[in-house]
Every structure is written in C-alpha cells, then in structure tokens.
Design a protein around this motif. Structure first.
Motif, PDB file in Angstrom:
ATOM      1  N   MET A   1       0.847  -1.202   0.000  1.00  0.00           N
ATOM      2  CA  MET A   1       0.000   0.000   0.000  1.00  0.00           C
ATOM      3  C   MET A   1       0.884   1.254   0.000  1.00  0.00           C
ATOM      4  SD  MET A   1      -2.900   1.142   2.752  1.00  0.00           S
ATOM      5  CE  MET A   1      -1.683   1.291   4.050  1.00  0.00           C
ATOM      6  N   GLN A   2       0.621   2.134  -0.914  1.00  0.00           N
ATOM      7  CA  GLN A   2       1.402   3.357  -1.027  1.00  0.00           C
ATOM      8  C   GLN A   2       0.895   4.397  -0.039  1.00  0.00           C
ATOM      9  OE1 GLN A   2       1.399   5.059  -4.914  1.00  0.00           O
ATOM     10  NE2 GLN A   2       2.995   6.545  -4.455  1.00  0.00           N
ATOM     11  N   THR A   3       1.831   4.999   0.704  1.00  0.00           N
ATOM     12  CA  THR A   3       1.471   6.018   1.690  1.00  0.00           C
ATOM     13  C   THR A   3       1.898   7.381   1.183  1.00  0.00           C
ATOM     14  OG1 THR A   3       3.567   5.736   2.855  1.00  0.00           O
ATOM     15  CG2 THR A   3       1.692   4.393   3.610  1.00  0.00           C
ATOM     16  N   TYR A   4       1.233   8.393   1.731  1.00  0.00           N
ATOM     17  CA  TYR A   4       1.535   9.769   1.352  1.00  0.00           C
ATOM     18  C   TYR A   4       1.907  10.561   2.604  1.00  0.00           C
ATOM     19  CZ  TYR A   4       0.947  14.548  -0.326  1.00  0.00           C
ATOM     20  OH  TYR A   4       1.147  15.855  -0.636  1.00  0.00           O
ATOM     21  N   ILE A   5       2.997  11.342   2.534  1.00  0.00           N
ATOM     22  CA  ILE A   5       3.455  12.146   3.666  1.00  0.00           C
ATOM     23  C   ILE A   5       2.967  13.569   3.463  1.00  0.00           C
ATOM     24  CG2 ILE A   5       5.450  13.027   4.930  1.00  0.00           C
ATOM     25  CD1 ILE A   5       6.963  10.557   4.052  1.00  0.00           C
ATOM     26  N   SER A   6       2.164  14.056   4.381  1.00  0.00           N
ATOM     27  CA  SER A   6       1.627  15.408   4.260  1.00  0.00           C
ATOM     28  C   SER A   6       2.719  16.436   4.506  1.00  0.00           C
ATOM     29  CB  SER A   6       0.476  15.613   5.256  1.00  0.00           C
ATOM     30  OG  SER A   6       0.960  15.505   6.585  1.00  0.00           O
ATOM     31  N   THR A   7       2.584  17.579   3.857  1.00  0.00           N
ATOM     32  CA  THR A   7       3.576  18.646   3.988  1.00  0.00           C
ATOM     33  C   THR A   7       2.969  19.951   4.485  1.00  0.00           C
ATOM     34  OG1 THR A   7       3.244  19.259   1.664  1.00  0.00           O
ATOM     35  CG2 THR A   7       5.022  17.694   2.166  1.00  0.00           C
ATOM     36  N   THR A   8       1.650  20.000   4.591  1.00  0.00           N
ATOM     37  CA  THR A   8       0.990  21.235   5.032  1.00  0.00           C
ATOM     38  C   THR A   8       0.223  20.975   6.318  1.00  0.00           C
ATOM     39  OG1 THR A   8      -0.957  20.734   3.689  1.00  0.00           O
ATOM     40  CG2 THR A   8       0.766  22.109   2.686  1.00  0.00           C
ATOM     41  N   PRO A   9       0.056  22.017   7.145  1.00  0.00           N
ATOM     42  CA  PRO A   9      -0.665  21.835   8.404  1.00  0.00           C
ATOM     43  C   PRO A   9      -2.171  21.785   8.193  1.00  0.00           C
ATOM     44  CG  PRO A   9       0.061  24.096   8.203  1.00  0.00           C
ATOM     45  CD  PRO A   9       0.636  23.375   7.032  1.00  0.00           C
ATOM     46  N   PHE A  10      -2.841  21.263   9.219  1.00  0.00           N
ATOM     47  CA  PHE A  10      -4.302  21.123   9.164  1.00  0.00           C
ATOM     48  C   PHE A  10      -4.973  22.442   9.552  1.00  0.00           C
ATOM     49  CE2 PHE A  10      -8.158  20.364  11.680  1.00  0.00           C
ATOM     50  CZ  PHE A  10      -8.970  19.782  10.720  1.00  0.00           C
ATOM     51  N   GLY A  11      -6.172  22.644   9.019  1.00  0.00           N
ATOM     52  CA  GLY A  11      -7.016  23.755   9.435  1.00  0.00           C
ATOM     53  C   GLY A  11      -6.528  25.103   8.946  1.00  0.00           C
ATOM     54  N   ALA A 125      -1.487   6.533  14.546  1.00  0.00           N
ATOM     55  CA  ALA A 125      -0.637   5.695  13.694  1.00  0.00           C
ATOM     56  C   ALA A 125      -1.453   4.507  13.202  1.00  0.00           C
ATOM     57  CB  ALA A 125       0.593   5.229  14.459  1.00  0.00           C
ATOM     58  N   ARG A 126      -1.281   4.161  11.949  1.00  0.00           N
ATOM     59  CA  ARG A 126      -1.952   3.000  11.363  1.00  0.00           C
ATOM     60  C   ARG A 126      -0.921   1.872  11.258  1.00  0.00           C
ATOM     61  NH1 ARG A 126      -3.474   5.238   7.077  1.00  0.00           N
ATOM     62  NH2 ARG A 126      -5.569   5.845   7.761  1.00  0.00           N
ATOM     63  N   ARG A 127      -1.280   0.718  11.790  1.00  0.00           N
ATOM     64  CA  ARG A 127      -0.359  -0.410  11.836  1.00  0.00           C
ATOM     65  C   ARG A 127      -0.822  -1.514  10.886  1.00  0.00           C
ATOM     66  NH1 ARG A 127       3.078  -0.141  16.284  1.00  0.00           N
ATOM     67  NH2 ARG A 127       2.507   1.502  17.806  1.00  0.00           N
ATOM     68  N   SER A 128       0.155  -2.308  10.498  1.00  0.00           N
ATOM     69  CA  SER A 128      -0.124  -3.464   9.655  1.00  0.00           C
ATOM     70  C   SER A 128      -0.547  -4.646  10.531  1.00  0.00           C
ATOM     71  CB  SER A 128       1.108  -3.829   8.839  1.00  0.00           C
ATOM     72  OG  SER A 128       2.170  -4.241   9.703  1.00  0.00           O
ATOM     73  N   ARG A 129      -0.910  -5.776   9.904  1.00  0.00           N
ATOM     74  CA  ARG A 129      -1.284  -6.950  10.669  1.00  0.00           C
ATOM     75  C   ARG A 129      -0.115  -7.477  11.491  1.00  0.00           C
ATOM     76  NH1 ARG A 129      -5.031 -10.586   6.527  1.00  0.00           N
ATOM     77  NH2 ARG A 129      -6.729  -9.041   6.323  1.00  0.00           N
ATOM     78  N   ALA A 130       1.078  -7.209  11.025  1.00  0.00           N
ATOM     79  CA  ALA A 130       2.263  -7.668  11.768  1.00  0.00           C
ATOM     80  C   ALA A 130       2.610  -6.728  12.921  1.00  0.00           C
ATOM     81  CB  ALA A 130       3.449  -7.796  10.816  1.00  0.00           C
ATOM     82  N   GLY A 131       1.894  -5.632  13.069  1.00  0.00           N
ATOM     83  CA  GLY A 131       2.146  -4.696  14.159  1.00  0.00           C
ATOM     84  C   GLY A 131       3.103  -3.576  13.802  1.00  0.00           C
ATOM     85  N   GLU A 132       3.553  -3.559  12.558  1.00  0.00           N
ATOM     86  CA  GLU A 132       4.466  -2.495  12.139  1.00  0.00           C
ATOM     87  C   GLU A 132       3.662  -1.253  11.720  1.00  0.00           C
ATOM     88  OE1 GLU A 132       6.852  -4.037   9.032  1.00  0.00           O
ATOM     89  OE2 GLU A 132       7.949  -5.455  10.328  1.00  0.00           O
ATOM     90  N   ILE A 133       4.281  -0.086  11.953  1.00  0.00           N
ATOM     91  CA  ILE A 133       3.618   1.179  11.636  1.00  0.00           C
ATOM     92  C   ILE A 133       3.692   1.423  10.141  1.00  0.00           C
ATOM     93  CG2 ILE A 133       3.638   3.666  11.998  1.00  0.00           C
ATOM     94  CD1 ILE A 133       4.808   3.182  14.753  1.00  0.00           C
ATOM     95  N   GLU A 134       2.521   1.559   9.525  1.00  0.00           N
ATOM     96  CA  GLU A 134       2.469   1.849   8.103  1.00  0.00           C
ATOM     97  C   GLU A 134       2.356   3.344   7.828  1.00  0.00           C
ATOM     98  OE1 GLU A 134      -0.832  -0.356   6.639  1.00  0.00           O
ATOM     99  OE2 GLU A 134       0.308  -2.215   6.449  1.00  0.00           O
ATOM    100  N   GLN A 135       1.585   4.033   8.628  1.00  0.00           N
ATOM    101  CA  GLN A 135       1.368   5.467   8.443  1.00  0.00           C
ATOM    102  C   GLN A 135       1.155   6.101   9.814  1.00  0.00           C
ATOM    103  OE1 GLN A 135       1.228   7.168   5.309  1.00  0.00           O
ATOM    104  NE2 GLN A 135       1.373   8.953   6.628  1.00  0.00           N
TER     105      GLN A 135
END
Length: 434
Positions: A1-11, A125-135
């Motif tokens: 699964m491809q993840t995206y890293i945000s670069t701007t703040p919220f709100g 944080a979103r984790r995978s089934r193996a417990g690793e952090i995906e996002q």
C-alpha cells in the motif's frame, strides 16, 4: 500500500517558507545519520536564544522526545510521535491548552519539529497486521537528526560568546577599579595633574555603559578605559620615580649641610630679616597659625552646599567626586584652563578645587571668577593663602543667616539645612568674627 506524507498543516494554520526549508533539510539527510536525542536536546537548550526557542517550548520538546522509545534516533527509523494534547500537557508540567498550541507553533517555526497532520487533524498511527507502523500522523522529529551537527556548532558558538562576554566584563571591572584607586592615590599623594578633568573623562566613558550592555560595547569601553588607565599609571609611576630621586638628593644634601651648620642658621636669619623688611611676615605667620591638617570634605560641603547641585551623580562621597564637580564648575564660571592649571600647580589639586567651590558659592558677589582665582594663585605662590579662612567665613555666614534657636552648648544646627557645628568649632568661628 502506497502512503503519502503530508507537507501542510491542518485547518487554518498557514504554510511558511521556513517550514518548507525544514522539510527539505529532513529529506536531504543521509541514511546513515544517527543522533542521541538527549545530547542534541542539550545543544538545543544551550543555543535556544539563537534558535528563537523559549523555556516553555523546550519543555514541550522534551516531552515530545520522551514519547519516542529509542535514545538513538536514526534517519532510517520511525521519527514521528503522536501524543494527544492531554498527554503532552501532563508531561509538560500541566500547562494550559492555549500555551501548548502556542509553543508547539514556536517549535515548528524554529525548525525543531515538523507537523505531519492527518486529514482531520488527529494524531494517530496506522499499523499493519504484523504490528508495524504503516502510516503515522503527528510530529516529525527528523530535524533533531538532520540538524544535529548544526545544533552542536551553535551551542559551541554560544559557549564561546559567553566566555568572551565574561572575560570582557572581568576586564571592565578591573579597569574601573584600577582607575578609581589610582585617581584616589594621585589626589591623596598630591601628584601634579588635572585630576578633575581625568575624573570627568572617566565619567564620560562610563556614562556610555547601560545596565545591560552587549559584549561589543563593553569591549569598546574597555579600549577607551585602557588608554585612560595607561595615562594615569604613567603619571603616577613618573611621579614616584621623581620622589625617589628627590629623596636620594635630599639625603645627600643633608650630609653636605651638616658639614657647615653655621651657614644654615645664617641663611635662616637672613631670610627672616628679608621677610620682616618686606612687611609680609605678619601675613605668613597668620597663614601658619591656621590648622596644619587638611580640611575635611564634610566641612567643605557644609560651607559650599551649591557644589552638590553640580555633581553628576547627585552626591559627593569622596574627593574624586568633588574634583569632578569642580571641573564642571570651572566651565560654568568661565575660568580658563590656564588659570585652572596654574591654581592647581600653586595650591594643589584639592585646595584649588576648594577655592573654586568657595568662589562658586559666592558667585553673585564676584564679578570675574577667573581673575579672582588668579589673585588667589599669586598669593598661594607667596605662601600667603590658605583655604581655611575662606571655608570658615562661608560657614560663619551660613550660621549668621540661619539664626539658630537656643540649643545645648555643645551643638548648634541650622534649621532646614542640616548644618551641624561642634561647640569648639562654633567658638572658633565666634573668636574669628570678634
């Protein structure tokens, strides 16, 4: 699964060029980069003024670092922490939510952390089934690793600046102490020189020093004080050498004089006859009958209270303050530098200042202060002048003007002026008046 890293703040938070530069620095760090988070935090704390960080913001940064389990932060590892506001407040010693938001913004502006906000602004944080952090969404600690060397250099620069500042302040303190004590020695020992002008020069330099000064300003003042210090030291050293030579010569002359004792008595008798013939012996004896000790500063100030109004500091505690005030009085009365120098040479620096203070006290009765001072200088050269009568006359005039009410015999005071005169001095004044 491809993840995206945000670069701007919220709100409503805006994006700045500084945030873009921090993100670029984080992306450009080498993969092998690694840093001890607590060592880097120590460097940041030392360089906080250069970075623009505050004590509160550093407390929050300390809390953020504590949420990362590893002590060594690596570029290839997970560097995002996502604590809630409640958790941050608890670890930051219970600050208010508004204070937390304000200082988190400061950390972002300083480039110490990077916001990685989720679409709804929540931190998680979103984790995978193996417990690793995906996002992960929260605060990115990448600048701690990417700028570790920069923070270290900034901390070293701050330490060097503090050391230089401390050395400059120590030098300033030593120069001020040396100059003041050397001036006091010059006045007490009767070293020739315009000590009033020296004091005025010193006060002019010191007046440039504010309560909180930069290192550059302190060093500039030290340069000026060092030049003044050299002049005073050279004058004292030259006078000391001259005194040693004179002492040796007088010791040698005493041996010669002892070989012809008759010539000494004849010389004294001849000199006395000449003085009696000229009619000046009465005046000289009158001067010699005055007290041999120097006038106390307190009595001079009681006789010449107007001097206090001229003093730059508003008070006169030492003779050096009195001489500095006398230098100002000279300019106010229009006394030429030559007349002032001649008076100091004939009477001595302190006595000339006392005479000038007495003239200033009676300025409304004297048409030409410079001419009057020159006449006193001529008398001083002939040994016919002393400041005692001037001061006593001013004291007597103040006592007569005050009309003191009946008080115990041992003490009289001037109402409202704080002038107190001992019984013996009062008797002396009355005797001279009669």
């Amino acid at each position: 699964m491809q993840t995206y890293i945000s670069t701007t703040p919220f709100g409503r938070r805006t994006m700045t060029l500084g945030q873009i530069a921090s993100q670029a620095t984080a992306r450009a760090m080498p993969e092998e980069a690694i840093a001890n988070k607590w060592h880097v935090f120590q460097h940041i704390r030392e360089a906080r003024e250069l970075l623009g960080a505050t004590d509160r913001s550093l407390a929050i940064l300390n809390a953020l670092l504590s949420f990362h389990r590893e002590t060594e932060l690596a570029a290839t590892g997970e560097l995002i922490v996502w604590p809630s506001n409640e958790q941050l407040i608890a670890r930051a010693n219970g600050i208010s939510p508004a204070t937390l938001r304000r200082h988190l913004a400061i950390l972002v502006e300083c480039g110490l952390i990077i916001r990685r906000d989720s679409p709804n602004g929540k931190r998680f944080a979103r984790r995978s089934r193996a417990g690793e952090i995906e996002q992960a969404y929260g605060f990115d600690l990448s600048p701690i690793v990417a700028r570790a060397a920069e923070f270290r250099d900034m901390a070293e620069a701050v330490q060097l600046e503090k050391k230089a500042f401390r050395a400059a302040r120590e030098r300033l303190t030593l120069l001020r102490r040396d100059i003041i004590k050397m001036i006091d020695a010059g006045i007490e020992e009767g070293v020739p020189g315009n000590w009033g002008k020296v004091l005025q020069s010193y006060q002019t330099v010191i007046s440039r020093l504010p309560r909180t000064a930069s290192r550059q300003l302190i060093e500039d003042i030290c340069v000026d004080l060092h030049g003044l210090h050299s002049e005073i030291h050279d004058a004292l050293e030259t006078f000391a050498k001259t005194q040693n030579i004179s002492a040796n010569e007088s010791h040698f002359e005493r041996h010669i004089q002892n070989s012809k004792p008759d010539s000494i008595s004849e010389s004294k008798q001849s000199s006395r006859n000449k003085k009696e013939a000229s009619g000046s012996v009465a005046e000289i004896d009158n001067v010699r009958s005055l007290p041999k000790r120097d006038l106390p500063l307190s009595i001079v100030l009681d006789a010449c209270p107007n001097v206090r109004d001229v003093a730059q500091t508003g008070e006169i505690r030492h003779w050096r303050d009195f001489l500095a005030a006398a230098e100002l009085i000279r300019t106010m009365l229009g006394v030429s530098p030559s007349a002032w120098a001649e008076a100091g040479e004939a009477m001595g620096e302190v006595q000339a200042a006392i005479a000038l203070a007495a003239i200033y006290q009676r300025a409304d009765q004297i048409n030409t202060a410079g001419g009057y001072l020159r006449s006193l200088t001529d008398k001083a050269r002939e040994g016919k002048f002393s400041t005692w009568p001037m001061v006593m006359a001013l004291l007597r005039a103040r006592l007569d003007a005050s009309k003191p009410r009946q008080m115990p015999e041992n003490t009289r005071s001037e109402s409202g002026s704080g002038l107190e005169v001992s019984g013996s001095l009062l008797k002396s004044l009355r005797k001279r008046k009669l």
